[in-house]
Design a protein around this motif. Structure first.
Motif, mmCIF file in Angstrom:
data_model
loop_
_atom_site.group_PDB
_atom_site.id
_atom_site.type_symbol
_atom_site.label_atom_id
_atom_site.label_comp_id
_atom_site.label_asym_id
_atom_site.label_seq_id
_atom_site.Cartn_x
_atom_site.Cartn_y
_atom_site.Cartn_z
ATOM 1 N N ILE A 672 0.845 -1.204 0.000
ATOM 2 C CA ILE A 672 0.000 0.000 0.000
ATOM 3 C C ILE A 672 0.874 1.245 0.000
ATOM 4 C CG2 ILE A 672 -1.825 1.256 1.204
ATOM 5 C CD1 ILE A 672 -2.615 -1.416 2.499
ATOM 6 N N LEU A 673 0.530 2.140 -0.948
ATOM 7 C CA LEU A 673 1.113 3.482 -0.939
ATOM 8 C C LEU A 673 0.018 4.456 -0.558
ATOM 9 C CD1 LEU A 673 3.341 3.543 -4.177
ATOM 10 C CD2 LEU A 673 4.096 3.368 -1.809
ATOM 11 N N GLU A 674 0.276 5.248 0.557
ATOM 12 C CA GLU A 674 -0.731 6.217 0.974
ATOM 13 C C GLU A 674 -0.069 7.293 1.853
ATOM 14 O OE1 GLU A 674 -2.236 3.562 4.743
ATOM 15 O OE2 GLU A 674 -3.716 4.700 3.613
ATOM 16 N N PRO A 675 -0.604 8.495 1.941
ATOM 17 C CA PRO A 675 -1.537 9.033 0.925
ATOM 18 C C PRO A 675 -0.751 9.506 -0.276
ATOM 19 C CG PRO A 675 -1.123 10.697 2.560
ATOM 20 C CD PRO A 675 -0.302 9.495 2.988
ATOM 21 N N VAL A 676 -1.329 9.519 -1.409
ATOM 22 C CA VAL A 676 -0.666 9.994 -2.633
ATOM 23 C C VAL A 676 -1.483 11.149 -3.155
ATOM 24 C CG1 VAL A 676 0.018 9.417 -4.976
ATOM 25 C CG2 VAL A 676 0.238 7.710 -3.147
ATOM 26 N N THR A 677 -0.794 12.323 -3.257
ATOM 27 C CA THR A 677 -1.476 13.519 -3.730
ATOM 28 C C THR A 677 -0.647 14.127 -4.851
ATOM 29 O OG1 THR A 677 -2.350 13.936 -1.521
ATOM 30 C CG2 THR A 677 -2.414 15.758 -3.096
ATOM 31 N N LEU A 678 -1.298 14.494 -5.938
ATOM 32 C CA LEU A 678 -0.591 15.124 -7.060
ATOM 33 C C LEU A 678 -0.464 16.617 -6.764
ATOM 34 C CD1 LEU A 678 -2.224 13.369 -10.158
ATOM 35 C CD2 LEU A 678 -0.079 12.842 -9.027
ATOM 36 N N LYS A 679 0.781 17.051 -6.338
ATOM 37 C CA LYS A 679 1.031 18.458 -6.017
ATOM 38 C C LYS A 679 2.216 19.026 -6.807
ATOM 39 C CE LYS A 679 -0.599 18.039 -1.250
ATOM 40 N NZ LYS A 679 -0.233 18.220 0.184
ATOM 41 N N GLY A 680 2.947 18.181 -7.416
ATOM 42 C CA GLY A 680 4.178 18.605 -8.083
ATOM 43 C C GLY A 680 5.124 17.433 -8.069
ATOM 44 N N VAL A 681 6.416 17.704 -8.261
ATOM 45 C CA VAL A 681 7.389 16.606 -8.305
ATOM 46 C C VAL A 681 7.585 16.080 -6.886
ATOM 47 C CG1 VAL A 681 9.725 15.929 -8.886
ATOM 48 C CG2 VAL A 681 8.522 17.607 -10.302
ATOM 49 N N ALA A 682 7.232 14.857 -6.648
ATOM 50 C CA ALA A 682 7.372 14.238 -5.339
ATOM 51 C C ALA A 682 7.491 12.762 -5.508
ATOM 52 C CB ALA A 682 6.178 14.609 -4.459
ATOM 53 N N MET A 683 7.982 12.047 -4.486
ATOM 54 C CA MET A 683 8.104 10.606 -4.535
ATOM 55 C C MET A 683 7.505 10.030 -3.273
ATOM 56 S SD MET A 683 11.496 8.192 -4.750
ATOM 57 C CE MET A 683 11.837 8.656 -6.420
ATOM 58 N N TYR A 684 6.760 8.953 -3.470
ATOM 59 C CA TYR A 684 6.152 8.241 -2.355
ATOM 60 C C TYR A 684 6.720 6.844 -2.382
ATOM 61 C CZ TYR A 684 3.030 12.200 -3.030
ATOM 62 O OH TYR A 684 2.540 13.458 -3.209
ATOM 63 N N THR A 685 7.149 6.336 -1.246
ATOM 64 C CA THR A 685 7.809 5.034 -1.239
ATOM 65 C C THR A 685 7.392 4.286 0.005
ATOM 66 O OG1 THR A 685 9.927 3.883 -1.218
ATOM 67 C CG2 THR A 685 9.857 6.024 -0.097
ATOM 68 N N THR A 686 7.487 2.962 -0.116
ATOM 69 C CA THR A 686 7.215 2.119 1.046
ATOM 70 C C THR A 686 8.413 2.086 1.993
ATOM 71 O OG1 THR A 686 8.010 0.203 -0.164
ATOM 72 C CG2 THR A 686 5.634 0.657 -0.230
ATOM 73 N N GLY A 687 9.528 2.769 1.683
ATOM 74 C CA GLY A 687 10.736 2.745 2.523
ATOM 75 C C GLY A 687 10.600 3.541 3.806
ATOM 76 N N ASN A 688 9.500 4.254 4.067
ATOM 77 C CA ASN A 688 9.323 5.065 5.253
ATOM 78 C C ASN A 688 8.701 4.295 6.402
ATOM 79 O OD1 ASN A 688 10.383 7.272 3.937
ATOM 80 N ND2 ASN A 688 8.354 7.861 3.102
ATOM 81 N N LYS A 689 8.533 2.966 6.184
ATOM 82 C CA LYS A 689 7.930 2.196 7.274
ATOM 83 C C LYS A 689 8.944 1.982 8.382
ATOM 84 C CE LYS A 689 4.440 -0.200 4.575
ATOM 85 N NZ LYS A 689 3.849 -1.494 4.251
ATOM 86 N N GLN A 690 8.458 1.391 9.460
ATOM 87 C CA GLN A 690 9.300 1.180 10.614
ATOM 88 C C GLN A 690 10.309 0.084 10.345
ATOM 89 O OE1 GLN A 690 6.606 0.312 13.803
ATOM 90 N NE2 GLN A 690 5.785 2.416 13.886
ATOM 91 N N GLN A 691 11.368 0.027 11.135
ATOM 92 C CA GLN A 691 12.423 -0.950 10.941
ATOM 93 C C GLN A 691 11.907 -2.360 11.167
ATOM 94 O OE1 GLN A 691 15.532 -0.192 9.923
ATOM 95 N NE2 GLN A 691 15.877 -2.418 9.751
ATOM 96 N N ASP A 692 10.874 -2.524 11.991
ATOM 97 C CA ASP A 692 10.338 -3.864 12.207
ATOM 98 C C ASP A 692 9.840 -4.479 10.919
ATOM 99 O OD1 ASP A 692 8.913 -3.022 15.476
ATOM 100 O OD2 ASP A 692 10.961 -3.599 14.833
ATOM 101 N N ASP A 693 9.216 -3.612 10.100
ATOM 102 C CA ASP A 693 8.728 -4.139 8.804
ATOM 103 C C ASP A 693 9.885 -4.642 7.963
ATOM 104 O OD1 ASP A 693 6.147 -1.575 8.546
ATOM 105 O OD2 ASP A 693 6.169 -3.535 9.586
ATOM 106 N N ASP A 694 11.047 -3.876 8.059
ATOM 107 C CA ASP A 694 12.213 -4.305 7.273
ATOM 108 C C ASP A 694 12.717 -5.653 7.771
ATOM 109 O OD1 ASP A 694 13.474 -0.914 7.048
ATOM 110 O OD2 ASP A 694 12.012 -1.983 5.801
ATOM 111 N N ASP A 695 12.716 -5.822 9.060
ATOM 112 C CA ASP A 695 13.184 -7.092 9.604
ATOM 113 C C ASP A 695 12.285 -8.235 9.174
ATOM 114 O OD1 ASP A 695 14.177 -5.509 12.752
ATOM 115 O OD2 ASP A 695 15.207 -5.688 10.778
#
Length: 714
Positions: A672-695
């Motif tokens: 899931i990518l959220e929230p996504v808003t078209l405002k200009g040049v921007a990037m949304y990524t799943t990399g901002n989740k907590q470290q537990d998710d990475d583990d």
């Protein structure tokens, strides 16, 4: 001048005188004049009564008697006795009733005078003596020998059956011989009997039948012709020139043969199914010829119009519609006089019928179409019937034209197609096509069926099937074969051990049966013959290779259909997903941004679940739409991973993106990518989740690697 001889005058005083002279006349050597008369006609016995100078006739006497007869049984006939004046009007006339009676007349005004006898009878024949007494000169005697000719009876003409055909029109056939008999009775002397054709003598070979008292002439006149029509055949009996001959005749009525017959409307070419009026003419037949039409010695009776004879010409018109079978046959017009057995005349017309080709295809006569196998050679024969001759011949398989290709085993010749070393792909529908100036025609279709041992459908000899433990999967062994398979054999191979699956574990699947497999792969097999095995792995040792072989009457399948059963499930979620608002700049060599605003979404694959990922799905929801899916997008899996371009989103709104990976077991959990808003040049990524998710992700990757190693070891 003629005086009737009166009967009733008495010359008794002269009788003794005549009687006394009889003996004196016996020794007289007198010349004899021969006179001939015809019985029933008149005769004149001459007697010269010319007196010497200064003298005159006083008596003329006629005597009749047989010369040299010992008995003088003369009948003295005194014609007249004149003494004194030359005025004979007072002469006495007498005729013996026992001799000539009233039939005799003495005519003294002719030179010489003569005794005329009417209605001659055979008994009148004999020697007659004329005695002339003068007043002063000595008496003279003149002998006349009268011969009576008896005419024959009028001839009778008879045909070969002795029928009297005298004076009738008798019918004969042209070219036949005329056999007639002419006969006459009596006649003295015996008559001549002669045949005349008009005025020309054609037969004078008569003979006498003494027993029958007949004179006969048998006429055999050969081969009469049309020049004898209405001619007269005359039979003439004759024994004297004193009277006309006795005749009778037959008029020739002749049946004539036709002179010629001709088809007047012969055409060099005719066309099939076109109507023609064919006219035929004949002349010369009598009676009118019977006209008929024939085709190859079979009479045509339909649509024939015969017209009445005019000017000895007969016309017949045939309405004729040529068919293909008429090409090369003869159309014949026949004229004949049925009364003459050999009178038939014919005119023939060889038909040149133009038509487009008639084409028939057949398999070689030495082949059995139900017993053709892979590797055999077969040939087809294209039988073409065409006029004019076909200038083109083409061959087709399944409506695709074939060309000569010896390398591929396709050999085309004038009227045949040879297929060498057949493969199962050689099966199909064959036809040939021929063309001429009248059109082109395709033949019938001949279906070639090639018998071959079973092979896996569409060449798919190995299929990977993923299954969880205790999950039952349907393995459908779909094969192509002709004829259809008789039996199937299933085996399982794990770590080199080959185990045959009992027959009770699988069932036959017909082409019409629906597959119960939940996967798309299994559904593709539902139109083929096959066998279905429901397989449930229970332990790690149940994962391996399941093989299937089919057998038909040709043989056993060489290469089995393989199913690699592996431990597999749904794919893991995608990771490292990014959503970049697109601009007019080039983002990379692989992706070109759009001129309008939108999102470019990219993700990396996680573990595929043991089965290939074949697609990715993207679902978009909006906060203002109560999380209702407003956009759904699916793309095929590729080497670059999951990539989506979305241009339908509106600027200034917030969206949630749900991204899935899909394999044959289903789709992964969403990323899931959220929230996504078209405002200009921007990037949304799943990399901002907590470290537990990475583990957690690292742990899942380790689990995936272990499962793959297990599969490789098996």
């Amino acid at each position: 001048m003629m005086f009737p001889v009166e009967t009733g005058l008495e010359f008794s005083g002269q009788a003794g005188e005549i009687n006394n002279e009889r003996h004196q006349m016996e020794n007289l050597n007198l010349p004899v004049r021969n006179v001939f008369g015809v019985a029933g006609n008149k005769v004149q016995l001459p007697c010269d009564i010319q007196a010497p100078a200064n003298d005159r006739v006083i008596m003329v006497l006629w005597f009749k008697g047989d010369v040299g007869s010992a008995i003088y049984n003369w009948l003295i006939i005194r014609s007249f006795d004149v003494r004194g004046s030359r005025d004979f009007s007072n002469a006495g006339l007498w005729s013996s009733p026992a001799a000539l009676g009233g039939r005799a007349f003495f005519v003294y005004a002719t030179t010489p005078a003569h005794l005329s006898i009417d209605r001659l009878e055979p008994g009148d024949e004999g020697m007659y003596r004329c005695r002339v007494d003068y007043e002063d000169s000595p008496t003279i005697h003149q002998n006349v020998n009268l011969t009576i000719i008896v005419s024959p009876q009028r001839p009778i003409i008879r045909d070969h059956s002795s029928r009297n055909i005298t004076h009738i029109k008798e019918t004969f056939n042209e070219g036949s011989d005329v056999h007639l008999r002419c006969e006459t009775r009596g006649g003295r002397p015996l008559p001549r009997l002669t045949w005349y054709l008009e005025n020309a003598v054609i037969d004078d070979s008569y003979h006498y039948d003494d027993k029958a008292g007949l004179t006969i002439n048998l006429l055999n006149y050969p081969k009469i012709g049309r020049q004898h029509l209405d001619a007269r055949l005359i039979c003439q009996a004759n024994n004297t020139n004193l009277v006309p001959p006795q005749t009778n005749l037959v008029i020739l009525d002749i049946n004539l043969k036709p002179l010629f017959v001709k088809i007047l409307t012969k055409e060099s070419k005719v066309f099939v199914d076109k109507k023609y009026a064919v006219e035929c003419s004949t002349i010369g037949s009598r009676p009118a010829a019977i006209m008929s039409w024939w085709k190859n010695n079979k009479q045509i009776t339909e649509v024939v119009q015969n017209y009445p004879t005019e000017n000895n010409q007969s016309i017949s018109i045939l309405e004729f519609v040529p068919s293909i079978d008429d090409d090369g046959k003869y159309l014949t017009c026949r004229a004949e006089n049925p009364s003459i057995h050999d009178s038939i005349l014919e005119d023939k017309w060889r038909l040149d019928v133009q038509y487009q080709p008639v084409v028939t295809l057949r398999m070689g006569v030495t082949l059995n179409p139900d017993d053709i196998k892979e590797g055999d050679d077969v040939y087809f024969e294209c039988i073409v019937k065409a006029n004019p001759k076909a200038y083109k011949l083409a061959w087709f398989k399944d409506d695709k034209e074939l060309k000569n290709n010896a390398t591929a085993g396709i050999v085309l010749s004038d009227r045949s197609l040879v297929l060498q070393s057949l493969a199962r792909t050689s099966a199909g529908e064959y036809k040939c096509l021929a063309a001429n100036s009248e059109g082109k025609t395709a033949s019938n279709i001949v279906k070639l069926q090639v018998m071959y041992t079973p092979v896996c459908k569409d060449g798919k000899s190995e299929v990977v099937v993923g299954a969880l433990k205790q999950e039952t999967v349907s393995l459908v062994c779909a094969v192509e074969s002709h004829p259809e398979p008789l039996t199937f054999q299933w085996t399982f191979n794990n770590s080199g051990e080959l185990v045959e699956v009992p027959q009770s574990r699988y069932i036959h699947v017909s082409p019409s049966e629906k597959s119960h497999s939940a996967t798309e792969t299994m559904k593709e097999y539902q139109q083929y013959h096959g066998s279905r095995l429901n397989y449930t792995p229970a332990t790690e040792m149940d994962y391996g290779t399941v093989a299937c072989r089919a057998t038909n009457q040709v043989g056993r399948q060489l290469m089995p259909c393989l199913f690699q059963v592996i431990a597999a499930g749904r794919p893991y979620p995608l990771h490292n997903c990014t959503a970049r608002e697109m601009s007019n700049s080039i983002e990379s060599e692989e992706y070109l941004t759009k001129s309008s605003s939108g999102l470019l979404v990219r993700c990396l694959e996680g573990y595929d679940g043991g089965l290939p990922i074949y697609s990715y799905q993207l679902e978009v929801t909006g906060d203002e739409d109560e999380n209702r899916i407003i956009l759904n997008r699916t793309v095929k899996a590729g080497p670059l991973g999951a990539t989506f371009e979305i241009t339908e989103l509106a600027a200034g709104r917030s969206y949630r993106l749900f991204i899935y990976a899909v394999n044959n077991k289903g789709r992964s959990e969403p990323t899931i990518l959220e929230p996504v808003t078209l405002k200009g040049v921007a990037m949304y990524t799943t990399g901002n989740k907590q470290q537990d998710d990475d583990d957690d992700e690292d742990e899942e990757l380790e689990t995936k690697g272990q499962m793959m190693r297990n599969v490789s070891n098996r």
